[in-house]
Motif scaffolding. Sequence first.
Motif, short mmCIF file in Angstrom:
data_model
loop_
_atom_site.label_atom_id
_atom_site.label_comp_id
_atom_site.label_asym_id
_atom_site.label_seq_id
_atom_site.Cartn_x
_atom_site.Cartn_y
_atom_site.Cartn_z
N GLY A 239 8.47 -6.15 19.86
CA GLY A 239 7.36 -5.79 20.74
C GLY A 239 6.41 -6.95 20.90
N GLY A 240 5.77 -7.04 22.07
CA GLY A 240 4.85 -8.15 22.27
C GLY A 240 4.08 -8.03 23.56
N GLY A 241 3.39 -9.11 23.89
CA GLY A 241 2.53 -9.16 25.06
C GLY A 241 1.07 -9.12 24.67
N ALA A 242 0.24 -9.68 25.50
CA ALA A 242 -1.22 -9.69 25.29
C ALA A 242 -1.60 -10.32 23.96
CB ALA A 242 -1.77 -8.26 25.36
N GLY A 243 -0.78 -11.27 23.50
CA GLY A 243 -1.14 -12.04 22.31
C GLY A 243 -0.85 -11.38 20.98
N GLY A 244 -0.17 -10.24 20.97
CA GLY A 244 0.11 -9.58 19.70
C GLY A 244 1.52 -9.02 19.63
N PHE A 245 2.05 -8.89 18.42
CA PHE A 245 3.37 -8.32 18.21
C PHE A 245 3.25 -6.92 17.62
CE2 PHE A 245 3.98 -12.96 17.63
CZ PHE A 245 4.80 -13.19 18.73
N GLY A 246 4.13 -6.03 18.06
CA GLY A 246 4.13 -4.70 17.47
C GLY A 246 4.49 -4.75 16.00
N LEU A 247 5.44 -5.65 15.67
CA LEU A 247 5.84 -5.85 14.28
C LEU A 247 6.34 -7.28 14.15
CD1 LEU A 247 6.30 -4.68 11.46
CD2 LEU A 247 8.53 -3.85 12.22
N SER B 73 17.68 -15.80 18.73
CA SER B 73 17.93 -15.83 20.16
C SER B 73 16.80 -16.57 20.87
CB SER B 73 18.04 -14.41 20.73
OG SER B 73 18.15 -14.42 22.14
N ASP B 74 17.15 -17.22 21.98
CA ASP B 74 16.15 -17.94 22.78
C ASP B 74 15.33 -16.99 23.64
OD1 ASP B 74 16.92 -20.41 21.78
OD2 ASP B 74 18.43 -20.71 23.35
N SER B 75 15.79 -15.77 23.78
CA SER B 75 15.08 -14.80 24.62
C SER B 75 15.09 -13.44 23.94
CB SER B 75 15.75 -14.71 26.00
OG SER B 75 17.11 -14.31 25.87
N CYS B 76 14.33 -12.52 24.50
CA CYS B 76 14.26 -11.18 23.94
C CYS B 76 15.54 -10.40 24.24
CB CYS B 76 13.06 -10.43 24.50
SG CYS B 76 11.47 -11.12 24.01
N TYR B 77 15.86 -9.47 23.38
CA TYR B 77 17.04 -8.62 23.58
C TYR B 77 16.71 -7.20 23.18
CZ TYR B 77 17.56 -9.92 18.63
OH TYR B 77 17.33 -10.17 17.29
N GLY B 78 17.61 -6.28 23.50
CA GLY B 78 17.39 -4.87 23.22
C GLY B 78 17.25 -4.07 24.49
N GLN C 186 0.83 -1.20 0.00
CA GLN C 186 0.00 0.00 0.00
C GLN C 186 0.87 1.25 0.00
OE1 GLN C 186 -3.29 -0.58 -0.27
NE2 GLN C 186 -2.76 -2.76 -0.20
N ASN C 187 2.20 1.06 -0.20
CA ASN C 187 3.18 2.16 -0.23
C ASN C 187 3.28 2.90 1.10
OD1 ASN C 187 4.02 1.82 -2.96
ND2 ASN C 187 2.15 2.84 -3.65
N LYS C 188 2.97 2.21 2.19
CA LYS C 188 3.13 2.77 3.52
C LYS C 188 4.52 2.42 4.04
CE LYS C 188 -1.07 4.21 3.30
NZ LYS C 188 -1.33 5.65 3.02
N VAL C 189 5.20 3.39 4.64
CA VAL C 189 6.56 3.20 5.16
C VAL C 189 6.50 3.18 6.68
CG1 VAL C 189 8.90 4.14 5.27
CG2 VAL C 189 7.58 4.30 3.15
N PHE C 190 7.13 2.19 7.29
CA PHE C 190 7.16 2.06 8.74
C PHE C 190 8.31 1.14 9.11
CE2 PHE C 190 4.14 -0.80 6.76
CZ PHE C 190 4.50 -2.05 7.23
N GLY C 191 8.54 0.95 10.40
CA GLY C 191 9.64 0.09 10.80
C GLY C 191 9.99 0.21 12.28
N ALA C 192 11.25 -0.01 12.59
CA ALA C 192 11.69 -0.04 13.98
C ALA C 192 13.16 0.33 14.09
CB ALA C 192 11.47 -1.43 14.58
N PHE D 145 11.44 -6.52 23.63
CA PHE D 145 11.87 -5.61 22.57
C PHE D 145 12.02 -6.33 21.22
CE2 PHE D 145 13.68 -3.69 26.51
CZ PHE D 145 12.85 -2.58 26.52
N VAL D 146 12.96 -7.25 21.13
CA VAL D 146 13.22 -7.96 19.88
C VAL D 146 13.47 -9.43 20.18
CG1 VAL D 146 14.62 -8.10 17.78
CG2 VAL D 146 14.29 -5.88 18.91
N ARG D 147 12.94 -10.30 19.32
CA ARG D 147 13.26 -11.72 19.41
C ARG D 147 13.31 -12.29 18.01
NH1 ARG D 147 10.38 -16.43 23.12
NH2 ARG D 147 11.93 -18.06 22.71
N GLY D 148 14.40 -12.98 17.71
CA GLY D 148 14.57 -13.54 16.38
C GLY D 148 14.46 -15.05 16.37
N HIS D 149 13.65 -15.57 15.49
CA HIS D 149 13.55 -17.00 15.23
C HIS D 149 13.96 -17.24 13.78
CE1 HIS D 149 11.20 -17.70 18.94
NE2 HIS D 149 10.59 -16.56 18.63
N LEU D 150 14.25 -18.47 13.46
CA LEU D 150 14.57 -18.79 12.06
C LEU D 150 13.36 -18.55 11.17
CD1 LEU D 150 16.74 -22.03 12.40
CD2 LEU D 150 17.50 -19.72 11.78
N GLU D 151 12.17 -18.72 11.72
CA GLU D 151 10.97 -18.60 10.91
C GLU D 151 10.28 -17.24 11.04
OE1 GLU D 151 9.80 -20.29 14.92
OE2 GLU D 151 11.40 -20.59 13.44
#
Length: 273
Positions: A225-233, A184-189, A169-175, A214-220
Amino acid sequence: MGVAYSVGEVDHLYTFFVQWSPEINTKDKKKACRPRYIVGEKNNNRYLVLENDKVDAINKLLIKHDTPAANNWQIITVHDSKRRQSVCSSEGSEVGESDDDLLPVLCDHSHLLDDQHLERIAVHMPARTKGYPWQLAYSTVVHGTSLKTLYRNMAGLDNPVMLVIKDMQNKVFGAFSTEPFRVSDSCYGTGETFLYSFSPDFKAYRWSGENSYFVRGHLESLQIGGGAGGFGLWLDADLNHGASFSCPTFHNQPLSTQQDFVVQDLEVWTLQN
């Protein structure tokens, strides 16, 4: 001139200021807040830039307590720094009237960011990152669409990164993340991490303090951001589909006009020092 130090060592110098003279950083006995400063660089030398009324006090403080920092750093005013700022820019370029005018200098071409984008983002970036050039670490245009490649390009880095996304939709956003993306097995940042969106007008979403997801990386997937069942991005393994929901970490609104979006282009920039 000062010797070459890593960006993080500015925080050690700040800690010294607060420890030895808290009145410099407090007002009306309220909680201390970080002074306005930036790091300048020229010819491989670095110097701390403070507002005019802080320079004499800091110089006297360093001399009084005979700290090694007095020999390693040059403390100058914002006005003096204007003549020295030349990182990744021509010598004839003009410098703005304040440290907020020191835009992130991109050393590579961006398909997503222009000066107007950078002006808005720069206001919310940590002071310790200002005045440094940014280098393109990953781009779907250059490197294809693969989260594994993104992680591989981040390997060995230890600097903040800026994620930029344009959806279909040509919207620009990010983090902005204080640490490079990795698996990582846990969140970092840290609490300096934030989300932002130009949809429809620019808005930055800073840390709420409710959690540290803050940030968590998985292979997939990559989650910010997170909590309450949703991710910020959230981004999938192919960097093709993503999602953005309101989350407790940043109290953000969805970054795109649609909570589930398709990625058109994506870039990750890293601080170069």
